[in-house]
Scaffold this active site. Structure first.
Site, PDB file in Angstrom:
ATOM      1  N   TYR A  50      11.707   4.549   0.317  1.00  0.00           N
ATOM      2  CA  TYR A  50      10.616   4.997  -0.543  1.00  0.00           C
ATOM      3  C   TYR A  50       9.701   5.971   0.202  1.00  0.00           C
ATOM      4  O   TYR A  50       8.502   5.740   0.348  1.00  0.00           O
ATOM      5  CB  TYR A  50       9.815   3.795  -1.054  1.00  0.00           C
ATOM      6  CG  TYR A  50      10.706   2.695  -1.580  1.00  0.00           C
ATOM      7  CD1 TYR A  50      11.547   2.913  -2.668  1.00  0.00           C
ATOM      8  CD2 TYR A  50      10.745   1.448  -0.965  1.00  0.00           C
ATOM      9  CE1 TYR A  50      12.381   1.921  -3.140  1.00  0.00           C
ATOM     10  CE2 TYR A  50      11.572   0.442  -1.435  1.00  0.00           C
ATOM     11  CZ  TYR A  50      12.394   0.687  -2.522  1.00  0.00           C
ATOM     12  OH  TYR A  50      13.218  -0.296  -2.985  1.00  0.00           O
ATOM     13  N   HIS A  71       0.842  -1.194   0.000  1.00  0.00           N
ATOM     14  CA  HIS A  71       0.000   0.000   0.000  1.00  0.00           C
ATOM     15  C   HIS A  71       0.876   1.242   0.000  1.00  0.00           C
ATOM     16  O   HIS A  71       2.082   1.162   0.200  1.00  0.00           O
ATOM     17  CB  HIS A  71      -0.993   0.010   1.172  1.00  0.00           C
ATOM     18  CG  HIS A  71      -0.414   0.271   2.516  1.00  0.00           C
ATOM     19  ND1 HIS A  71       0.290  -0.665   3.244  1.00  0.00           N
ATOM     20  CD2 HIS A  71      -0.441   1.381   3.287  1.00  0.00           C
ATOM     21  CE1 HIS A  71       0.659  -0.150   4.400  1.00  0.00           C
ATOM     22  NE2 HIS A  71       0.236   1.107   4.458  1.00  0.00           N
ATOM     23  N   HIS A  79       0.707   5.722   0.886  1.00  0.00           N
ATOM     24  CA  HIS A  79       0.012   6.903   1.398  1.00  0.00           C
ATOM     25  C   HIS A  79       0.599   8.105   0.681  1.00  0.00           C
ATOM     26  O   HIS A  79       1.819   8.161   0.458  1.00  0.00           O
ATOM     27  CB  HIS A  79       0.245   7.084   2.896  1.00  0.00           C
ATOM     28  CG  HIS A  79      -0.225   5.961   3.744  1.00  0.00           C
ATOM     29  ND1 HIS A  79      -1.549   5.650   3.934  1.00  0.00           N
ATOM     30  CD2 HIS A  79       0.477   5.059   4.474  1.00  0.00           C
ATOM     31  CE1 HIS A  79      -1.650   4.615   4.748  1.00  0.00           C
ATOM     32  NE2 HIS A  79      -0.430   4.230   5.084  1.00  0.00           N
TER      33      HIS A  79
END
Length: 177
Positions: free
Chosen positions: A146, A59, A61
């Site tokens: 990342y 996932h 954000h």
């Protein structure tokens, strides 16, 4: 039945969570350059600013700000997901199909929150940058490659040892929260 209505705020700043269909996958970090390329291509077609981002295995954000006269974040997410999926498939990575015959790489929806003020922005950015620690991927936020935290450190917004201790709480669209 109550129908969900997305926020319509031209020029708004939003916090998003987008998740892969298979929560055990690590496709986002395995193909991070393809994901970055999908973001770049989408930004060229439909501009937006990435204020903060973290890419985790299954996932991501992001805090995104749209141009003043534009509120179409859904179109941007559709394009990012589509470009990434097609680039992953083109690389030879097998991607399952759903019952409609569509690629089932991403969950169909995403979670969004309209940023209300500077305090809300800082809370969400902190959550984004601390998220790799929260998920047990690293001991310190700066250790996760990342993350826009590195950009914040280079700009002098946050120190390199930010988030080395403590906990950030909040409900940000993830399961189990």
């Amino acid at each position: 039945m109550v129908r969900y209505r997305r926020s319509v705020v031209p020029g708004g700043t939003f916090f998003f969570t987008a998740t892969l269909y298979d929560r055990r996958s690590s496709a986002l970090v395995e193909h991070v350059e393809k994901l970055r390329g999908a973001f770049r291509a989408t930004r060229l077609e439909s501009p937006f600013t990435i204020d903060a981002i973290v890419i985790l295995p299954e996932h991501l954000h992001v805090i995104m700000t749209l141009p003043e006269d534009d509120s179409d974040f859904s179109g941007r997410w559709k394009r990012i997901k589509s470009l990434f999926t097609h680039r992953v498939v083109a690389s030879g990575t097998p991607v399952p199909h759903n019952h409609r015959g569509e690629f089932a790489l991403w969950q169909r929806r995403f979670w969004e929150h309209t940023i209300r003020d500077e305090t809300d922005f800082e809370r969400c950015a902190d959550y984004i940058h601390f998220n790799p620690v929260k998920h047990g991927l690293v001991a310190s936020p700066i250790d996760w490659p990342y993350s826009s935290l590195h950009r914040y450190v280079r700009a002098g917004i946050l120190p390199a040892d930010w988030g080395g201790a403590g906990e950030i709480n909040g409900k940000f669209g993830e399961r189990g929260e």
